[in-house]
Design a protein around this motif. Structure first.
Motif, PDB file in Angstrom:
ATOM      1  N   LEU A 118       0.833  -1.208   0.000  1.00 49.82           N
ATOM      2  CA  LEU A 118       0.000   0.000   0.000  1.00 49.82           C
ATOM      3  C   LEU A 118       0.865   1.255   0.000  1.00 49.82           C
ATOM      4  O   LEU A 118       0.643   2.176  -0.792  1.00 49.82           O
ATOM      5  CB  LEU A 118      -0.939  -0.007   1.210  1.00 49.82           C
ATOM      6  N   GLU A 123      -6.145   3.642   1.867  1.00 46.36           N
ATOM      7  CA  GLU A 123      -5.935   3.097   3.210  1.00 46.36           C
ATOM      8  C   GLU A 123      -7.149   3.442   4.039  1.00 46.36           C
ATOM      9  O   GLU A 123      -7.453   4.615   4.263  1.00 46.36           O
ATOM     10  CB  GLU A 123      -4.689   3.659   3.881  1.00 46.36           C
ATOM     11  N   CYS A 167      -7.999  -1.183   0.421  1.00 44.36           N
ATOM     12  CA  CYS A 167      -6.667  -1.247  -0.181  1.00 44.36           C
ATOM     13  C   CYS A 167      -6.473  -2.461  -1.085  1.00 44.36           C
ATOM     14  O   CYS A 167      -5.346  -2.754  -1.498  1.00 44.36           O
ATOM     15  CB  CYS A 167      -5.609  -1.255   0.915  1.00 44.36           C
TER      16      CYS A 167
END
Length: 171
Positions: A25, A39, A49
């Motif tokens: 991420l 997120e 995500c």
């Protein structure tokens, strides 16, 4: 400590230097500027995500970037065609009201894509199961599931048309 990795991202070979503690991420959003991957919770509970790694939907907040080395990764940014036309899942979410605030949408679409890539004939139960790890706080899930069902139908029809074109051309 840093490390060099390479992988295929949305169809293109990528090489980069990462810190070993980075999540996928972080790499995608902060270092590569692919902000479609969101997120939400940071601990694998919300699905915002979600990306596809080697054909599997994964929570990129839990996936270490070092483990991306040698993989094939798809993000929401890689779904639209080069001419800008949307993937059937993207268009179906728009057309069927599967989007409100849009925060969860990329993760929902990537989870659905992983499912439909594996099983283009997925029914309502399979779709519900595939989306269990994705949380939406706005739309409820009926319109989202209906959007995936419609996209599955469009994808199947498209594959059938392409198969027929190739079959006719090879006769």
């Amino acid at each position: 400590m840093s490390r060099n990795i390479s992988f295929i991202l949305n169809g293109e070979q990528v090489s980069c230097e990462i810190m070993e503690h980075w999540t996928l991420l972080h790499l995608l959003r902060e270092e590569m500027g692919l902000t479609g991957t969101k997120e939400g919770c940071g601990n694998g509970e919300c699905g915002a995500c979600t990306v596809i790694v080697d054909r599997l939907a994964v929570n990129s907040c839990l996936f270490l970037a070092v483990d991306a080395d040698g993989t094939t990764i798809e993000t929401i940014e890689g779904l639209a065609s080069e001419d800008g036309s949307l993937h059937p899942l993207q268009q179906s979410f728009i057309d069927n009201g599967g989007i409100q605030c849009g925060f969860c949408t990329p993760g929902m679409i990537m989870s659905a894509k992983a499912l439909l890539d594996e099983n283009p004939h997925a029914g309502r139960r399979e779709i519900q199961h595939a989306l269990e790890g994705n949380i939406c706080r706005c739309t409820g899930y009926i319109k989202i599931i209906d959007a995936v069902l419609l996209a599955a139908k469009i994808i199947r029809e498209s594959k059938k048309i392409n198969f027929e074109k190739h079959s006719i051309g090879s006769s």
